[in-house]
Enzyme design. Structure first.
Site, PDB file in Angstrom:
ATOM      1  N   LYS A 248     -19.748 -21.310  13.426  1.00 42.60           N
ATOM      2  CA  LYS A 248     -20.803 -20.760  14.287  1.00 42.60           C
ATOM      3  C   LYS A 248     -21.416 -19.520  13.630  1.00 42.60           C
ATOM      4  CE  LYS A 248     -18.706 -22.489  18.565  1.00 42.60           C
ATOM      5  NZ  LYS A 248     -17.797 -22.221  19.697  1.00 42.60           N
TER       6      LYS A 248
ATOM      7  N   GLN B  54     -14.021 -17.622  22.314  1.00 46.01           N
ATOM      8  CA  GLN B  54     -13.586 -18.954  21.885  1.00 46.01           C
ATOM      9  C   GLN B  54     -12.366 -19.404  22.697  1.00 46.01           C
ATOM     10  OE1 GLN B  54     -15.323 -20.863  19.760  1.00 46.01           O
ATOM     11  NE2 GLN B  54     -13.890 -22.549  20.052  1.00 46.01           N
TER      12      GLN B  54
ATOM     13  N   ASP C 183     -22.580 -19.403  26.350  1.00 50.26           N
ATOM     14  CA  ASP C 183     -21.794 -20.633  26.470  1.00 50.26           C
ATOM     15  C   ASP C 183     -22.107 -21.357  27.792  1.00 50.26           C
ATOM     16  OD1 ASP C 183     -20.101 -21.665  24.495  1.00 50.26           O
ATOM     17  OD2 ASP C 183     -18.616 -20.063  24.778  1.00 50.26           O
TER      18      ASP C 183
HETATM   19  N1  GUN Z   1     -13.716 -24.453  22.859  1.00 56.30           N
HETATM   20  C1  GUN Z   1     -14.096 -25.758  22.778  1.00 56.30           C
HETATM   21  N2  GUN Z   1     -15.430 -25.856  22.948  1.00 56.30           N
HETATM   22  C2  GUN Z   1     -15.895 -24.617  23.146  1.00 56.30           C
HETATM   23  C3  GUN Z   1     -17.203 -24.081  23.387  1.00 56.30           C
HETATM   24  O1  GUN Z   1     -18.229 -24.780  23.455  1.00 56.30           O
HETATM   25  N3  GUN Z   1     -17.257 -22.741  23.542  1.00 56.30           N
HETATM   26  C4  GUN Z   1     -16.172 -21.951  23.476  1.00 56.30           C
HETATM   27  N4  GUN Z   1     -16.333 -20.645  23.668  1.00 56.30           N
HETATM   28  N5  GUN Z   1     -14.953 -22.403  23.271  1.00 56.30           N
HETATM   29  C5  GUN Z   1     -14.826 -23.731  23.104  1.00 56.30           C
END
Ligand code: GUN
Length: 289
Positions: free
Chosen positions: A53, A97, A120
């Site tokens: 990311k 995350q 998110d």
């Molecule tokens: N863990 C798995 N998918 C995601 C996501 O889209 N965002 C975040 N923050 N954690 C995740």
């Protein structure tokens, strides 16, 4: 039947091109969209996701910082970091995350992110806005699914979309999105671990979204001929002494039966990252309005 491969790399490239102008307009006003990524502990998958990311943000000339905390960090310390980031004007988006260590209440942490920086789309306010058809920040993976379908001119109107998996990250929000008049206008069935006779439903799908997190679970026996398949899975498996990534769909089994399929890797994964960038740019733009 030939199965079209829906490349997330191609679709995300198209999005990045359309973002260039929006980013330039923000930079003209001395605004650089910024993302704060919070990474707790040493989960190897999370390390890779966060790296992918932030790499993209850097490549686009956007601001990004990773805030690393020990596995043993207390909930209060994590909450205090989030409150600081909420006030920090350099960051238009905050991403924590997941998953978080077991001693931390994830819901409490996600709810502490100010909803205007919740790129998110996991905050109850954003989830609520989506569910009433007035979305602000849409969770990145579902938003990426809608984008890739539009990019490849697969219209959902009147189709039967069947989703397997009811997580707040993918399954539930994609089921809402696909049902909204402006975004999908589809008829939606949401299946989950409590569904009896899953194949009865999955075989009816014009578009099947596999988001259950089980390696190669969906094979040819779950689908009807000509279905469009969206594979959300990212599962690490050992095969012949080697580690590899597979989706929730057995891609070999459905090839030649499905009309279209998102590959793993290079399918929905790159779309999720692209939508995180889009949400962060959107957050910076909303601040101006
Ligand atoms: N863990 C798995 N998918 C995601 C996501 O889209 N965002 C975040 N923050 N954690 C995740």
């Amino acid at each position: 039947m030939e199965t079209a491969i829906l490349s997330g790399l191609d679709a995300s490239k198209a999005l990045y091109q359309s973002l260039e102008e929006r980013i330039a307009r923000l930079k003209d006003q001395n605004i650089t969209p910024g993302l704060a990524a919070v990474l707790v502990g040493n989960n190897p998958a999370s390390e890779i996701y966060v790296k992918n990311k932030t790499k993209k943000f850097e490549a686009l000339g956007l601001k990004t910082d990773v805030f690393r905390l020990e596995e043993s960090v207390s909930e209060d310390e994590l909450l205090s970091l989030i409150l600081d980031l909420n006030k920090n004007a350099d960051f238009h988006g905050i991403l924590v995350q997941l998953p978080l260590p077991k001693h931390i209440n994830s819901e409490k942490v996600l709810n502490a992110i100010v909803s205007t920086k919740d790129v998110d789309g996991f905050h109850p306010e954003n989830a609520g806005l989506l569910s009433i058809g007035k979305p602000r920040f849409i969770p990145c993976t579902p938003k990426g699914i809608i984008f890739i379908l539009k990019h490849f001119k697969i219209d959902l109107t009147g189709k039967h979309v069947v989703v397997i998996g009811r997580s707040n990250i993918v399954g539930r929000p994609i089921s809402i999105l696909a049902s909204l008049k402006d975004l999908g206008n589809a008829t939606v069935t949401l299946c989950h671990s409590g569904t009896k006779d899953l194949k009865y439903f999955s075989k009816q799908a014009d578009v099947l979204v596999a988001a259950l997190g089980s390696p190669e679970f969906v094979d040819a026996s779950y689908i009807k001929e000509g279905a469009c398949l969206i594979d959300v899975g990212i599962n690490r498996v050992e095969q012949d002494g080697k580690s590899k990534i597979v989706g929730d769909i057995n891609q070999e089994s459905v090839s030649g039966i499905a009309s279209a399929l998102t590959p793993v890797p290079k399918g929905i994964g790159p779309m999720t990252i692209a939508m995180l960038v889009e949400n962060t740019v959107l957050s910076a733009e909303l601040l101006l309005n």
